[in-house]
Write a protein that holds these residues in place. Sequence first.
Motif, PDB file in Angstrom:
ATOM      1  N   GLN C  48      56.249  15.551  71.376  1.00  0.00           N
ATOM      2  CA  GLN C  48      55.085  14.680  71.271  1.00  0.00           C
ATOM      3  C   GLN C  48      54.922  13.811  72.502  1.00  0.00           C
ATOM      4  O   GLN C  48      55.601  13.993  73.496  1.00  0.00           O
ATOM      5  N   MET C  53      59.428  15.028  68.057  1.00  0.00           N
ATOM      6  CA  MET C  53      59.086  14.498  66.745  1.00  0.00           C
ATOM      7  C   MET C  53      59.567  15.496  65.701  1.00  0.00           C
ATOM      8  O   MET C  53      59.388  16.701  65.895  1.00  0.00           O
ATOM      9  N   ARG C  55      59.362  16.725  61.759  1.00  0.00           N
ATOM     10  CA  ARG C  55      58.597  16.608  60.504  1.00  0.00           C
ATOM     11  C   ARG C  55      59.433  17.181  59.372  1.00  0.00           C
ATOM     12  O   ARG C  55      59.791  18.356  59.384  1.00  0.00           O
ATOM     13  N   HIS C  84      57.301   7.948  59.403  1.00  0.00           N
ATOM     14  CA  HIS C  84      55.862   7.926  59.146  1.00  0.00           C
ATOM     15  C   HIS C  84      55.529   8.939  58.047  1.00  0.00           C
ATOM     16  O   HIS C  84      55.775  10.134  58.211  1.00  0.00           O
ATOM     17  N   THR C  86      53.060  11.208  56.074  1.00  0.00           N
ATOM     18  CA  THR C  86      51.817  11.842  56.510  1.00  0.00           C
ATOM     19  C   THR C  86      50.936  12.240  55.322  1.00  0.00           C
ATOM     20  O   THR C  86      51.335  12.134  54.168  1.00  0.00           O
ATOM     21  N   GLN C  92      57.530  12.015  59.196  1.00  0.00           N
ATOM     22  CA  GLN C  92      57.746  12.302  60.611  1.00  0.00           C
ATOM     23  C   GLN C  92      58.592  11.220  61.268  1.00  0.00           C
ATOM     24  O   GLN C  92      58.351  10.032  61.102  1.00  0.00           O
ATOM     25  N   ARG C 164      47.410  31.643  62.054  1.00  0.00           N
ATOM     26  CA  ARG C 164      47.417  30.186  62.198  1.00  0.00           C
ATOM     27  C   ARG C 164      48.189  29.616  61.014  1.00  0.00           C
ATOM     28  O   ARG C 164      48.548  30.334  60.080  1.00  0.00           O
ATOM     29  N   LYS C 167      48.162  26.297  54.619  1.00  0.00           N
ATOM     30  CA  LYS C 167      48.528  25.183  53.741  1.00  0.00           C
ATOM     31  C   LYS C 167      48.079  25.460  52.316  1.00  0.00           C
ATOM     32  O   LYS C 167      46.935  25.837  52.089  1.00  0.00           O
ATOM     33  N   GLY C 205      39.575  23.707  54.527  1.00  0.00           N
ATOM     34  CA  GLY C 205      40.325  23.168  55.651  1.00  0.00           C
ATOM     35  C   GLY C 205      39.498  22.141  56.384  1.00  0.00           C
ATOM     36  O   GLY C 205      38.305  21.986  56.111  1.00  0.00           O
ATOM     37  N   MET C 206      40.161  21.460  57.286  1.00  0.00           N
ATOM     38  CA  MET C 206      39.446  20.445  58.067  1.00  0.00           C
ATOM     39  C   MET C 206      39.315  20.918  59.502  1.00  0.00           C
ATOM     40  O   MET C 206      38.704  21.926  59.762  1.00  0.00           O
ATOM     41  N   GLY C 207      39.917  20.197  60.417  1.00  0.00           N
ATOM     42  CA  GLY C 207      39.816  20.629  61.800  1.00  0.00           C
ATOM     43  C   GLY C 207      38.385  20.610  62.299  1.00  0.00           C
ATOM     44  O   GLY C 207      37.547  19.866  61.793  1.00  0.00           O
ATOM     45  N   GLN C 371      49.148   8.615  52.108  1.00  0.00           N
ATOM     46  CA  GLN C 371      50.201   7.928  52.864  1.00  0.00           C
ATOM     47  C   GLN C 371      50.758   6.711  52.131  1.00  0.00           C
ATOM     48  O   GLN C 371      51.126   5.720  52.758  1.00  0.00           O
ATOM     49  N   LEU C 417      47.703  15.330  71.489  1.00  0.00           N
ATOM     50  CA  LEU C 417      46.401  15.984  71.422  1.00  0.00           C
ATOM     51  C   LEU C 417      45.251  14.987  71.274  1.00  0.00           C
ATOM     52  O   LEU C 417      44.091  15.359  71.291  1.00  0.00           O
ATOM     53  N   ASN C 454      41.074  17.650  65.357  1.00  0.00           N
ATOM     54  CA  ASN C 454      41.980  18.363  64.466  1.00  0.00           C
ATOM     55  C   ASN C 454      42.008  17.791  63.047  1.00  0.00           C
ATOM     56  O   ASN C 454      42.443  18.453  62.117  1.00  0.00           O
ATOM     57  N   CYS C 456      43.683  15.469  61.353  1.00  0.00           N
ATOM     58  CA  CYS C 456      44.886  15.166  60.576  1.00  0.00           C
ATOM     59  C   CYS C 456      44.666  13.949  59.686  1.00  0.00           C
ATOM     60  O   CYS C 456      45.319  13.795  58.666  1.00  0.00           O
ATOM     61  N   HIS C 458      42.010  13.383  58.014  1.00  0.00           N
ATOM     62  CA  HIS C 458      41.039  13.731  56.955  1.00  0.00           C
ATOM     63  C   HIS C 458      39.685  13.033  57.120  1.00  0.00           C
ATOM     64  O   HIS C 458      39.046  12.715  56.123  1.00  0.00           O
TER      65      HIS C 458
HETATM   66  C1  HEM Z   1      51.502  13.915  65.909  1.00  0.00           C
HETATM   67  C2  HEM Z   1      51.615  15.208  65.846  1.00  0.00           C
HETATM   68  C3  HEM Z   1      50.593  16.117  65.235  1.00  0.00           C
HETATM   69  C4  HEM Z   1      50.046  17.190  65.833  1.00  0.00           C
HETATM   70  C5  HEM Z   1      50.359  17.713  67.207  1.00  0.00           C
HETATM   71  C6  HEM Z   1      49.115  17.761  64.911  1.00  0.00           C
HETATM   72  C7  HEM Z   1      48.355  18.876  65.178  1.00  0.00           C
HETATM   73  C8  HEM Z   1      47.377  19.352  64.359  1.00  0.00           C
HETATM   74  C9  HEM Z   1      46.436  20.373  64.688  1.00  0.00           C
HETATM   75  C10 HEM Z   1      46.375  21.109  66.027  1.00  0.00           C
HETATM   76  C11 HEM Z   1      45.610  20.550  63.634  1.00  0.00           C
HETATM   77  C12 HEM Z   1      44.409  21.481  63.537  1.00  0.00           C
HETATM   78  C13 HEM Z   1      44.765  22.759  62.968  1.00  0.00           C
HETATM   79  C14 HEM Z   1      43.609  23.697  62.895  1.00  0.00           C
HETATM   80  O1  HEM Z   1      42.462  23.277  62.685  1.00  0.00           O
HETATM   81  O2  HEM Z   1      43.849  24.900  63.021  1.00  0.00           O
HETATM   82  C15 HEM Z   1      46.062  19.667  62.605  1.00  0.00           C
HETATM   83  C16 HEM Z   1      45.507  19.572  61.344  1.00  0.00           C
HETATM   84  C17 HEM Z   1      45.977  18.728  60.359  1.00  0.00           C
HETATM   85  N1  HEM Z   1      47.058  17.882  60.444  1.00  0.00           N
HETATM   86 FE1  HEM Z   1      48.085  17.464  62.118  1.00  0.00          FE
HETATM   87  N2  HEM Z   1      49.124  17.043  63.775  1.00  0.00           N
HETATM   88  C18 HEM Z   1      49.998  16.021  63.927  1.00  0.00           C
HETATM   89  C19 HEM Z   1      50.299  15.047  63.030  1.00  0.00           C
HETATM   90  C20 HEM Z   1      49.801  15.012  61.757  1.00  0.00           C
HETATM   91  C21 HEM Z   1      50.016  13.940  60.857  1.00  0.00           C
HETATM   92  C22 HEM Z   1      50.833  12.689  61.149  1.00  0.00           C
HETATM   93  C23 HEM Z   1      49.382  14.260  59.718  1.00  0.00           C
HETATM   94  C24 HEM Z   1      49.253  13.419  58.492  1.00  0.00           C
HETATM   95  C25 HEM Z   1      48.925  12.125  58.563  1.00  0.00           C
HETATM   96  C26 HEM Z   1      48.779  15.545  59.900  1.00  0.00           C
HETATM   97  C27 HEM Z   1      48.037  16.220  58.951  1.00  0.00           C
HETATM   98  C28 HEM Z   1      47.162  17.214  59.255  1.00  0.00           C
HETATM   99  C29 HEM Z   1      46.131  17.656  58.365  1.00  0.00           C
HETATM  100  C30 HEM Z   1      45.908  17.171  56.948  1.00  0.00           C
HETATM  101  C31 HEM Z   1      45.386  18.599  59.069  1.00  0.00           C
HETATM  102  C32 HEM Z   1      44.145  19.290  58.594  1.00  0.00           C
HETATM  103  C33 HEM Z   1      44.480  20.535  57.954  1.00  0.00           C
HETATM  104  C34 HEM Z   1      43.357  21.493  58.037  1.00  0.00           C
HETATM  105  O3  HEM Z   1      42.782  21.684  59.113  1.00  0.00           O
HETATM  106  O4  HEM Z   1      43.074  22.090  57.020  1.00  0.00           O
HETATM  107  N3  HEM Z   1      49.050  15.963  61.156  1.00  0.00           N
HETATM  108  N4  HEM Z   1      47.137  18.951  63.063  1.00  0.00           N
END
Ligand code: HEM
Lengths: 146, 98, 543
Positions: C48, C53, C55, C84, C86, C92, C164, C167, C205-207, C371, C417, C454, C456, C458
């Motif tokens: 990170q 980091m 998880r 932390h 999540t 994390q 990819r 979840k 999904g989100m993103g 959280q 990111l 991305n 994360c 929501h």
């Molecule tokens: C700090 C390091 C993190 C990185 C590098 C990271 C990276 C990413 C990336 C690249 C995506 C997009 C995936 C996609 O659309 O294909 C994503 C989605 C997501 N991440 Fe993270 N994330 C991080 C931390 C977190 C944390 C702390 C949480 C919770 C608070 C979290 C929860 C989620 C959720 C819920 C999604 C959406 C899922 C979805 O697209 O359906 N992430 N993350």
Amino acid sequence: MVEFLSFREDDATQEPTVTVEAFTGQSNSTAVRIEASEDARELLPHLGRLSLVEVNFPAFGDGRGYSAARILREAGYGGELRAVGDVLVDQIVAMRRCGFDSFHPAKALDDAAVERALTRYANAYQKSVDGRAPIWAKRHPENLDG
Amino acid sequence: MKILTGNDLVSGDVIWWAGDGWSRQVGDSVDVGQSGDDLARTEEAALRVVGAYVIDATVTEDGVRPAHIKDRIRALGPTVRPDLTLKPNDADTGNWVI
Amino acid sequence: MYRYDSYDQSMVDARVEEFRDQVQRRLSGALTEDQFKPLRLMNGLYLQLHAYMLRVAIPYGTLSARQMRKLGEIAAKYDRGYGHFTTRQNLQYNWIKLADAPDILAELASVEMHAIQTSGNCIRNISSDQYAGVSPDEVTDPRPWAELLRQWSSFHPEFTYLPRKFKIAVIASDEDRAAMRLHDIGLKLVERDGRIGAEVYAGGGMGRTPMVAPLIRDFVSEDEIVSYLEACLRVYNRYGRRDNKYKARIKILVHELGVEEYKRQVEEEFAHMRTLGLNPPVEELDRIRAFFAPPAYESDLSEDIDRSDPAFALWVDRQVAAHKAPSYAIVNISLKPLTGIPGDASAEQIELVASLADQYSLDEIRVTHAQNLVLPHVKKADLYAIWQKLDEAGLAEANLDLITDIIACPGLDYCALANARSIPLAQKIAQRFANAERQAELGELKLKISGCINACGHHHAGHIGILGVDRKGVENFQLLLGGSGAGDASLGQITGPGFSEDGVVDAIEKVTDIYLAERTQGERFLDTYRRIGMKPFKEAIYG
Ligand code: HEM
Ligand code: SF4
């Protein structure tokens, strides 16, 4: 270093492979190579005359070949199933579980690392095509035949 | 100027190329000119750094200042935890990144 | 709670040794970073912004006191004294040394925990409802299913290099507390003709392209869920896009094929899969279920709560939810103190919650996708004592589901990111709306912040969502209104041009003013927005 790894009783097939297109179009070849984007199910009508299927992994992160292997084994293919291309030592266990029984990686593997990888996991959670009893079956031996 | 940064392979700490080795302080950074990518490759191969990349920076009164906020936050630490930054005793330290 | 048997233990122990070997090979130079990266990610280890980091998975959000205590110990011993929580029921650590990572995994394994598949293009931690097993409105406890699927998905030989990440969430009540339809696959357990089975939703999904998952099967029985999911995953593994990582999630496949065609392919594969004997026998689910049998609740306890202390009464009204057993309650612990960092907990706070669970909650803790933490089995008679201890530790904020109960991703303070910092913005909003009466007046208002597309944090699913963007090197924030991750899932709409950090706080204030002026009796913010639409809000903000 290991260039080629086989888990078969018989000798590895030496015959050069042909593409899926060439294979399905001609009748005398017994070895075929499938690319990640190709459909393993196209081979199903011809399993009887195949002695080698080579599945290419263009990049280790491209996991389509795992499905291709299982599809062939689920359909009863018993010949050699060889993983070639970007095949790394940390993937061999999963590949074995999907039915691969020989490996010809683009880069040779470290013998000791292969040995450690192959002996590390005594158990597996899922039923697959490698004949191993999954953990759930060991927990419920009365259901082993299920 | 161009400076080179990355993370220490073993500890993960943010590090900066200081000419004869790596430093934890952005202020020690030296201009790597055109040689950054080569340096990154040799240092990565020598297992001293991971994820090395070249960035733009300027020299200001406060020392070397990376051009992008992301690298300024890397240089300092999380602005929401001043106690964990490289300047734990300076309550306004977070303002430096903006 | 589920307990590992020797098989489960052997799997996590083998993984620790495997990872120790891999780290060794990386440190010796036998593995390049390109080769090592997918391996470390499969064990939840990222590189990170400031450090590595880690998880850690909290499967379906359930923890024992002993496990929680271990999380606190690891924070103190290997990290900088905090962790932390999540939105996906993971924890994390932000300051991990690569050389320590195998030891940390070994410590986790000693309390039946792991970081397996918490990252990478594989099936991730299975999430669930934090009230599972104690909520009066569930048809069954979803956790046995989640545990069955945890085992099925762990080290899955065919599905570790998917296009990819993948979840899965499992819930069992109409009120969706787990954002189930924003998962790649969501299972909602239902009862039909006396049998329990799952409604299956796929492609949420989100993103950058958020989607609410459509229903793809009305009912899958418990003895076929594994083969059905294998079918869903096989179709995805074979045909999901691999040419563009932004189009590689299953939601894009379902969208491009169309729901009907995806369903057809899954059904065809399922017809084949169900003949292969892939499903564990029902005895296996029964075995798992026995671990989740309701604990021995004491009877003849008082159902009254002494509300004479007004601060306590306020906290009870906000943070305490109804439990299946009438003399017990569910306690929500806010990890959103007004000046704090959403989701962060110090080693001491983690230890305190562990000891409260020991003493007052039959040894159990839950973590929530918002959280926060939950003590699921608290005697009503003990609420006051718990509140006092939480208050001393700065954990007695009474803001569940209010505007200051903000979900925020780590943002640019921690994440490589990110475009913008999420946490300082969350803190500014919390300060602006600090007044407890004002928060209560605004009622349920879910505010969610992501530091980049991305998602994360929501933000698409926030009643009010905020997305951090980069405007020529300066942090900028877009505002969204009208999202929901609950049973009435919907995606938020962007209001218009973005704002500075202070600007977005002002804009939120204007939005809440419109709500207060326009709402009718009993309407939440979201209801008013849905009724009157974007226009009045837009006028107030940009007017
Ligand atoms: C700090 C390091 C993190 C990185 C590098 C990271 C990276 C990413 C990336 C690249 C995506 C997009 C995936 C996609 O659309 O294909 C994503 C989605 C997501 N991440 Fe993270 N994330 C991080 C931390 C977190 C944390 C702390 C949480 C919770 C608070 C979290 C929860 C989620 C959720 C819920 C999604 C959406 C899922 C979805 O697209 O359906 N992430 N993350
Ligand atoms: S939303 Fe973006 S900034 Fe926030 S944690 Fe995820 S990847 Fe990082």
